[in-house]
Design a protein around this motif. Structure first.
Motif, PDB file in Angstrom:
ATOM      1  N   VAL A 104       0.450  14.430 -13.215  1.00  0.00           N
ATOM      2  CA  VAL A 104       1.515  14.592 -12.312  1.00  0.00           C
ATOM      3  C   VAL A 104       2.802  14.341 -12.883  1.00  0.00           C
ATOM      4  CG1 VAL A 104       2.719  13.775 -10.230  1.00  0.00           C
ATOM      5  CG2 VAL A 104       0.327  13.449 -10.267  1.00  0.00           C
ATOM      6  N   THR A 105       3.589  15.595 -13.205  1.00  0.00           N
ATOM      7  CA  THR A 105       4.966  15.770 -13.507  1.00  0.00           C
ATOM      8  C   THR A 105       6.098  15.750 -12.489  1.00  0.00           C
ATOM      9  OG1 THR A 105       3.814  16.850 -15.405  1.00  0.00           O
ATOM     10  CG2 THR A 105       6.150  16.984 -15.545  1.00  0.00           C
ATOM     11  N   TRP A 106       6.944  14.850 -12.628  1.00  0.00           N
ATOM     12  CA  TRP A 106       8.115  15.135 -11.701  1.00  0.00           C
ATOM     13  C   TRP A 106       9.028  16.234 -12.106  1.00  0.00           C
ATOM     14  CZ3 TRP A 106       8.980  11.857  -7.690  1.00  0.00           C
ATOM     15  CH2 TRP A 106       8.196  10.747  -7.411  1.00  0.00           C
ATOM     16  N   ARG A 107       9.423  17.217 -11.133  1.00  0.00           N
ATOM     17  CA  ARG A 107      10.384  18.336 -11.297  1.00  0.00           C
ATOM     18  C   ARG A 107      11.773  17.613 -10.989  1.00  0.00           C
ATOM     19  NH1 ARG A 107       8.640  24.333  -9.855  1.00  0.00           N
ATOM     20  NH2 ARG A 107       7.048  24.729 -11.259  1.00  0.00           N
TER      21      ARG A 107
ATOM     22  N   VAL B  46       0.988  -1.060  -0.029  1.00  0.00           N
ATOM     23  CA  VAL B  46      -0.071  -0.082   0.036  1.00  0.00           C
ATOM     24  C   VAL B  46       0.668   1.031  -0.012  1.00  0.00           C
ATOM     25  CG1 VAL B  46      -1.949   1.352   1.348  1.00  0.00           C
ATOM     26  CG2 VAL B  46      -1.996  -1.090   1.241  1.00  0.00           C
ATOM     27  N   ALA B  47       1.721   1.466   0.852  1.00  0.00           N
ATOM     28  CA  ALA B  47       2.749   2.352   1.067  1.00  0.00           C
ATOM     29  C   ALA B  47       3.750   2.611  -0.385  1.00  0.00           C
ATOM     30  CB  ALA B  47       3.582   2.376   2.195  1.00  0.00           C
ATOM     31  N   ALA B  48       4.177   1.579  -0.920  1.00  0.00           N
ATOM     32  CA  ALA B  48       4.608   1.691  -2.053  1.00  0.00           C
ATOM     33  C   ALA B  48       3.828   2.431  -3.316  1.00  0.00           C
ATOM     34  CB  ALA B  48       5.331   0.331  -2.371  1.00  0.00           C
ATOM     35  N   TYR B  49       2.758   1.861  -3.424  1.00  0.00           N
ATOM     36  CA  TYR B  49       1.819   2.387  -4.267  1.00  0.00           C
ATOM     37  C   TYR B  49       1.440   3.615  -4.151  1.00  0.00           C
ATOM     38  CZ  TYR B  49      -1.750   2.689  -7.990  1.00  0.00           C
ATOM     39  OH  TYR B  49      -2.486   2.954  -9.054  1.00  0.00           O
TER      40      TYR B  49
ATOM     41  N   PRO C  85      13.061   8.166  -7.644  1.00  0.00           N
ATOM     42  CA  PRO C  85      11.933   7.992  -6.757  1.00  0.00           C
ATOM     43  C   PRO C  85      11.427   9.357  -5.525  1.00  0.00           C
ATOM     44  CG  PRO C  85      13.722   6.840  -5.808  1.00  0.00           C
ATOM     45  CD  PRO C  85      14.061   7.291  -6.934  1.00  0.00           C
ATOM     46  N   VAL C  86      10.454   9.015  -5.064  1.00  0.00           N
ATOM     47  CA  VAL C  86       9.955  10.067  -3.987  1.00  0.00           C
ATOM     48  C   VAL C  86      11.014  10.035  -2.775  1.00  0.00           C
ATOM     49  CG1 VAL C  86       8.611   8.598  -2.400  1.00  0.00           C
ATOM     50  CG2 VAL C  86       8.170  11.041  -2.750  1.00  0.00           C
TER      51      VAL C  86
ATOM     52  N   PRO D 157       3.895   9.533  -6.155  1.00  0.00           N
ATOM     53  CA  PRO D 157       2.997  10.431  -6.648  1.00  0.00           C
ATOM     54  C   PRO D 157       2.802  10.229  -8.005  1.00  0.00           C
ATOM     55  CG  PRO D 157       4.688  11.623  -5.193  1.00  0.00           C
ATOM     56  CD  PRO D 157       5.098  10.132  -5.418  1.00  0.00           C
ATOM     57  N   GLY D 158       3.476   9.656  -8.768  1.00  0.00           N
ATOM     58  CA  GLY D 158       3.339   9.137 -10.303  1.00  0.00           C
ATOM     59  C   GLY D 158       1.999   8.357 -10.472  1.00  0.00           C
ATOM     60  N   HIS D 159       1.546   7.799  -9.101  1.00  0.00           N
ATOM     61  CA  HIS D 159       0.423   6.878  -9.449  1.00  0.00           C
ATOM     62  C   HIS D 159      -1.067   7.407  -8.969  1.00  0.00           C
ATOM     63  CE1 HIS D 159       2.369   3.038  -9.846  1.00  0.00           C
ATOM     64  NE2 HIS D 159       3.037   3.262  -8.865  1.00  0.00           N
ATOM     65  N   ALA D 160      -0.796   8.659  -8.446  1.00  0.00           N
ATOM     66  CA  ALA D 160      -2.081   9.704  -8.282  1.00  0.00           C
ATOM     67  C   ALA D 160      -3.092   9.770  -9.217  1.00  0.00           C
ATOM     68  CB  ALA D 160      -1.616  10.956  -7.699  1.00  0.00           C
TER      69      ALA D 160
END
Length: 147
Positions: free
Chosen positions: A39-42, A19-22, A46-47, A26-29
């Motif tokens: 969602v676009t990573w700046r 659950v925590a990994a998914y 990984p987070v 934020p890419g799964h949001a």
């Protein structure tokens, strides 16, 4: 001026690590938040503390674009993201706790202090956020329990 404070929780019949990994990526949001379109990573995944992501959402008929920064991360336990840009500064906290037979208790806590017109509408926004967040967690639960 009124603030917004919404805390919703659910039990997911999957281990905390899953659950925590998914949910903590934020890419799964956009897959489980109805209102988040992209969602676009700046910063590179990984987070991690200091990670920044641009979110685009639609809420109460409006397009919202904002940048979240990860301010706290305890892998498998807690993720805190904060934004201060735009008319609605917000802090979002995810927590995950083991709950019996390999299940997870997940909480999603959104706090913010809208300004301008959004501040006047805070009670309506809080109610809408509570409904949306409840549905989002139900979607997350269904998604993770089907795998």
């Amino acid at each position: 001026m009124a603030g917004v404070d919404v805390l919703v929780e659910t039990r997911v019949e999957r281990p905390v690590a899953v659950v925590a990994a998914y949910a903590g990526d934020p890419g799964h949001a956009p897959e489980w938040y109805a209102n988040i379109r992209e969602v676009t990573w700046r910063t590179a995944p990984p987070v991690a503390v200091g990670s920044r992501m641009d979110f685009v959402a639609h809420f109460l008929g409006r397009r919202l674009a904002y940048t979240y920064e990860v301010v706290e991360l305890v892998p498998g336990e807690r993720l805190v993201m904060r934004t201060a840009d735009g008319p609605f500064p917000m802090e979002t906290t995810y927590t995950w706790e083991p709950e019996g037979d390999g299940a997870t208790r997940m909480t999603l806590h959104n706090r913010g202090r809208p300004s301008g017109f959004a501040g006047v509408a805070a009670p309506v926004m809080e109610s809408a956020m509570r409904r949306a967040t409840t549905k989002d967690l139900a979607r997350l639960k269904a998604l993770l329990e089907s795998h």
